[in-house]
Design an enzyme around this catalytic site. Sequence first.
Site, mmCIF file in Angstrom:
data_model
loop_
_atom_site.group_PDB
_atom_site.id
_atom_site.type_symbol
_atom_site.label_atom_id
_atom_site.label_comp_id
_atom_site.label_asym_id
_atom_site.label_seq_id
_atom_site.Cartn_x
_atom_site.Cartn_y
_atom_site.Cartn_z
ATOM 1 N N ARG A 66 0.821 -1.217 0.000
ATOM 2 C CA ARG A 66 0.000 0.000 0.000
ATOM 3 C C ARG A 66 0.855 1.266 0.000
ATOM 4 O O ARG A 66 0.506 2.271 -0.628
ATOM 5 C CB ARG A 66 -0.936 -0.022 1.218
ATOM 6 C CG ARG A 66 -1.909 1.134 1.246
ATOM 7 C CD ARG A 66 -3.022 0.866 2.237
ATOM 8 N NE ARG A 66 -4.033 1.903 2.207
ATOM 9 C CZ ARG A 66 -4.305 2.690 3.243
ATOM 10 N NH1 ARG A 66 -3.644 2.545 4.380
ATOM 11 N NH2 ARG A 66 -5.245 3.608 3.136
ATOM 12 N N HIS A 70 0.413 4.509 -2.471
ATOM 13 C CA HIS A 70 0.216 5.882 -1.985
ATOM 14 C C HIS A 70 1.394 6.788 -2.355
ATOM 15 O O HIS A 70 1.226 7.998 -2.456
ATOM 16 C CB HIS A 70 -0.025 5.880 -0.475
ATOM 17 C CG HIS A 70 -1.417 5.452 -0.106
ATOM 18 N ND1 HIS A 70 -2.080 5.914 1.004
ATOM 19 C CD2 HIS A 70 -2.287 4.614 -0.717
ATOM 20 C CE1 HIS A 70 -3.291 5.364 1.054
ATOM 21 N NE2 HIS A 70 -3.430 4.566 0.035
ATOM 22 N N VAL A 74 1.101 10.234 -5.821
ATOM 23 C CA VAL A 74 1.349 11.632 -5.445
ATOM 24 C C VAL A 74 2.722 12.054 -5.984
ATOM 25 O O VAL A 74 3.745 11.561 -5.529
ATOM 26 C CB VAL A 74 1.280 11.799 -3.909
ATOM 27 C CG1 VAL A 74 1.469 13.258 -3.521
ATOM 28 C CG2 VAL A 74 -0.037 11.255 -3.372
ATOM 29 N N ASP A 78 8.362 8.526 -6.100
ATOM 30 C CA ASP A 78 9.571 9.284 -5.780
ATOM 31 C C ASP A 78 9.884 9.277 -4.290
ATOM 32 O O ASP A 78 10.668 10.103 -3.815
ATOM 33 C CB ASP A 78 9.409 10.736 -6.259
ATOM 34 C CG ASP A 78 8.222 11.422 -5.579
ATOM 35 O OD1 ASP A 78 7.493 10.748 -4.808
ATOM 36 O OD2 ASP A 78 8.014 12.629 -5.809
ATOM 37 N N ASN A 98 -3.785 8.886 4.664
ATOM 38 C CA ASN A 98 -2.598 8.290 5.284
ATOM 39 C C ASN A 98 -2.604 8.288 6.806
ATOM 40 O O ASN A 98 -2.125 7.339 7.429
ATOM 41 C CB ASN A 98 -1.348 9.038 4.799
ATOM 42 C CG ASN A 98 -1.099 8.850 3.310
ATOM 43 O OD1 ASN A 98 -1.520 7.847 2.731
ATOM 44 N ND2 ASN A 98 -0.439 9.816 2.691
ATOM 45 N N HIS A 197 -6.294 -5.775 -2.523
ATOM 46 C CA HIS A 197 -7.117 -5.968 -1.318
ATOM 47 C C HIS A 197 -7.388 -7.451 -1.046
ATOM 48 O O HIS A 197 -8.227 -7.778 -0.231
ATOM 49 C CB HIS A 197 -8.423 -5.169 -1.426
ATOM 50 C CG HIS A 197 -8.221 -3.690 -1.339
ATOM 51 N ND1 HIS A 197 -9.224 -2.772 -1.510
ATOM 52 C CD2 HIS A 197 -7.101 -2.948 -1.086
ATOM 53 C CE1 HIS A 197 -8.745 -1.550 -1.375
ATOM 54 N NE2 HIS A 197 -7.459 -1.617 -1.128
ATOM 55 N N THR A 198 -6.674 -8.320 -1.697
ATOM 56 C CA THR A 198 -6.666 -9.740 -1.345
ATOM 57 C C THR A 198 -5.867 -9.966 -0.065
ATOM 58 O O THR A 198 -5.897 -11.050 0.518
ATOM 59 C CB THR A 198 -6.053 -10.576 -2.502
ATOM 60 O OG1 THR A 198 -5.928 -11.930 -2.080
ATOM 61 C CG2 THR A 198 -4.672 -10.090 -2.898
ATOM 62 N N ASP A 244 -10.057 -9.129 2.609
ATOM 63 C CA ASP A 244 -10.471 -10.372 1.940
ATOM 64 C C ASP A 244 -10.934 -11.341 3.016
ATOM 65 O O ASP A 244 -10.135 -11.873 3.785
ATOM 66 C CB ASP A 244 -9.281 -10.937 1.152
ATOM 67 C CG ASP A 244 -9.582 -12.285 0.496
ATOM 68 O OD1 ASP A 244 -10.642 -12.877 0.770
ATOM 69 O OD2 ASP A 244 -8.728 -12.736 -0.291
ATOM 70 N N THR A 247 -9.273 -15.380 2.425
ATOM 71 C CA THR A 247 -7.852 -15.695 2.658
ATOM 72 C C THR A 247 -7.056 -14.399 2.836
ATOM 73 O O THR A 247 -6.323 -13.980 1.936
ATOM 74 C CB THR A 247 -7.269 -16.475 1.448
ATOM 75 O OG1 THR A 247 -7.590 -15.737 0.246
ATOM 76 C CG2 THR A 247 -7.825 -17.875 1.341
HETATM 77 C C1 HEM Z 1 -9.103 1.473 -6.041
HETATM 78 C C2 HEM Z 1 -9.057 2.366 -5.095
HETATM 79 C C3 HEM Z 1 -8.617 2.065 -3.694
HETATM 80 C C4 HEM Z 1 -9.234 2.464 -2.566
HETATM 81 C C5 HEM Z 1 -10.499 3.312 -2.480
HETATM 82 C C6 HEM Z 1 -8.506 1.936 -1.450
HETATM 83 C C7 HEM Z 1 -8.815 2.151 -0.123
HETATM 84 C C8 HEM Z 1 -8.248 1.488 0.932
HETATM 85 C C9 HEM Z 1 -8.629 1.629 2.305
HETATM 86 C C10 HEM Z 1 -9.710 2.558 2.823
HETATM 87 C C11 HEM Z 1 -7.881 0.782 3.038
HETATM 88 C C12 HEM Z 1 -7.948 0.578 4.560
HETATM 89 C C13 HEM Z 1 -7.106 1.645 5.238
HETATM 90 C C14 HEM Z 1 -7.320 1.707 6.734
HETATM 91 O O1 HEM Z 1 -8.346 1.314 7.227
HETATM 92 O O2 HEM Z 1 -6.412 2.189 7.424
HETATM 93 C C15 HEM Z 1 -6.988 0.102 2.148
HETATM 94 C C16 HEM Z 1 -6.065 -0.845 2.503
HETATM 95 C C17 HEM Z 1 -5.180 -1.412 1.640
HETATM 96 N N1 HEM Z 1 -4.989 -1.066 0.311
HETATM 97 FE FE1 HEM Z 1 -6.236 0.025 -0.815
HETATM 98 N N2 HEM Z 1 -7.441 1.217 -1.921
HETATM 99 C C18 HEM Z 1 -7.464 1.274 -3.294
HETATM 100 C C19 HEM Z 1 -6.529 0.719 -4.151
HETATM 101 C C20 HEM Z 1 -5.407 0.045 -3.743
HETATM 102 C C21 HEM Z 1 -4.303 -0.302 -4.599
HETATM 103 C C22 HEM Z 1 -4.183 0.079 -6.069
HETATM 104 C C23 HEM Z 1 -3.410 -0.985 -3.824
HETATM 105 C C24 HEM Z 1 -2.078 -1.546 -4.202
HETATM 106 C C25 HEM Z 1 -1.731 -1.917 -5.414
HETATM 107 C C26 HEM Z 1 -3.977 -1.080 -2.493
HETATM 108 C C27 HEM Z 1 -3.438 -1.765 -1.444
HETATM 109 C C28 HEM Z 1 -3.995 -1.844 -0.185
HETATM 110 C C29 HEM Z 1 -3.542 -2.776 0.831
HETATM 111 C C30 HEM Z 1 -2.510 -3.870 0.634
HETATM 112 C C31 HEM Z 1 -4.269 -2.483 2.000
HETATM 113 C C32 HEM Z 1 -4.106 -3.124 3.388
HETATM 114 C C33 HEM Z 1 -3.006 -2.383 4.121
HETATM 115 C C34 HEM Z 1 -2.704 -2.899 5.507
HETATM 116 O O3 HEM Z 1 -3.226 -3.900 5.964
HETATM 117 O O4 HEM Z 1 -1.872 -2.227 6.164
HETATM 118 N N3 HEM Z 1 -5.167 -0.411 -2.480
HETATM 119 N N4 HEM Z 1 -7.216 0.567 0.873
#
Ligand code: HEM
Length: 325
Positions: A66, A70, A74, A78, A98, A197-198, A244, A247
């Site tokens: 993630r 992020h 932005v 970089d 963030n 998000h898997t 997810d 899993t």
């Molecule tokens: C499509 C639009 C996306 C939205 C709206 C979104 C939104 C979010 C949100 C709200 C969370 C939970 C954050 C929290 O509760 O602190 C999250 C977690 C996460 N996102 Fe996304 N995300 C998106 C795309 C992506 C992409 C493109 C990636 C990576 C290629 C990604 C990777 C992750 C991962 C791995 C987590 C879990 C992080 C953790 O457990 O620390 N997301 N995302």
Amino acid sequence: MAWTSGGMRRSSIISVIFILTLTGTSSAKLSTSFYSKSCPGVYDAVKLVMESAIAKEKRMGASILRLFFHDCFVQGCDASLLLDDTPNFKGEKTATPNIGSIRGFEVIDAIKSAVEKVCPGVVSCADILAIAARDSVVILGGPIWDVKVGRRDSTTASFNGANNNIPPPTSGLANLTSLFAAQGLSQKDMVALSGAHTIGLARCTTFRAHIYNDTDIDAAFAWTRRCDCPRKSGSGDNNLAPLDLLTPTVFGNDYYQNLVWKKGLLHSDQELFNGGATDAQVLSYVVSQSSFFADFVTGMIKMGDITPLTGCSGQIRKNCRRVNN
Ligand code: HEM
């Protein structure tokens, strides 16, 4: 005359090539072999730290993946996200998407010091993030690919960019699509990259509205999630749930299966399978994990190409949290 026009043609071709070189895609200088002479040991160094971090806590792989997303959304990939705030510098860490949410900076620090021991002053923090994100995916069972490198680190960050460019979980399909398009990524890339998000977890505050107010959600699933996410805003905001359901620590295609069952955790997740233009793509990933993996890799490489600093731009930070003195 013949010679002149041939010469002119030749010189105009040369100028076109010159102009293309100057204005060509900003990722022109990224390559998979950038460190093959200057720091061939970087890959083992990153992998070792990532393996031990994930052995300690599986979620760390998700958190690092993630960070890369992020960072890239932005001002390009970089390492602007890694800069700490100081009394006279406001970075990206406290922006809405963030704050209280992104994590894993200590792991990036540990990688940076391991890499600095192998080849001091050579590898950028931006590249470390790209390699660490790939390793996270691989260690948790996902696809492998060669990472393009050669990025340099920014001396600036953008708080407003973080607020404006990173999609919020309340986004609808049109907004998700246009925020990715703004980064040069297609709707197809968006659906494939959302498969990240898997793995990983989300806080109650990010999915509360979805489990209480939305109708495009399986009733039993909504009830289960409500147990640890009280309706009242301000109570249990930081309680965690897996993105997810099936899993949560394995990188696979189950995320898309959840969506078909209306068990997407975030409003934005469920938007990908909600009777719209992306339903077919979601279904295609349910039946074929390998096509998800192939498209995810394509998306990660495209995301890694977003406006990197190369050549003499930017710097190789000594400490990923600070601009060099
Ligand atoms: C499509 C639009 C996306 C939205 C709206 C979104 C939104 C979010 C949100 C709200 C969370 C939970 C954050 C929290 O509760 O602190 C999250 C977690 C996460 N996102 Fe996304 N995300 C998106 C795309 C992506 C992409 C493109 C990636 C990576 C290629 C990604 C990777 C992750 C991962 C791995 C987590 C879990 C992080 C953790 O457990 O620390 N997301 N995302």
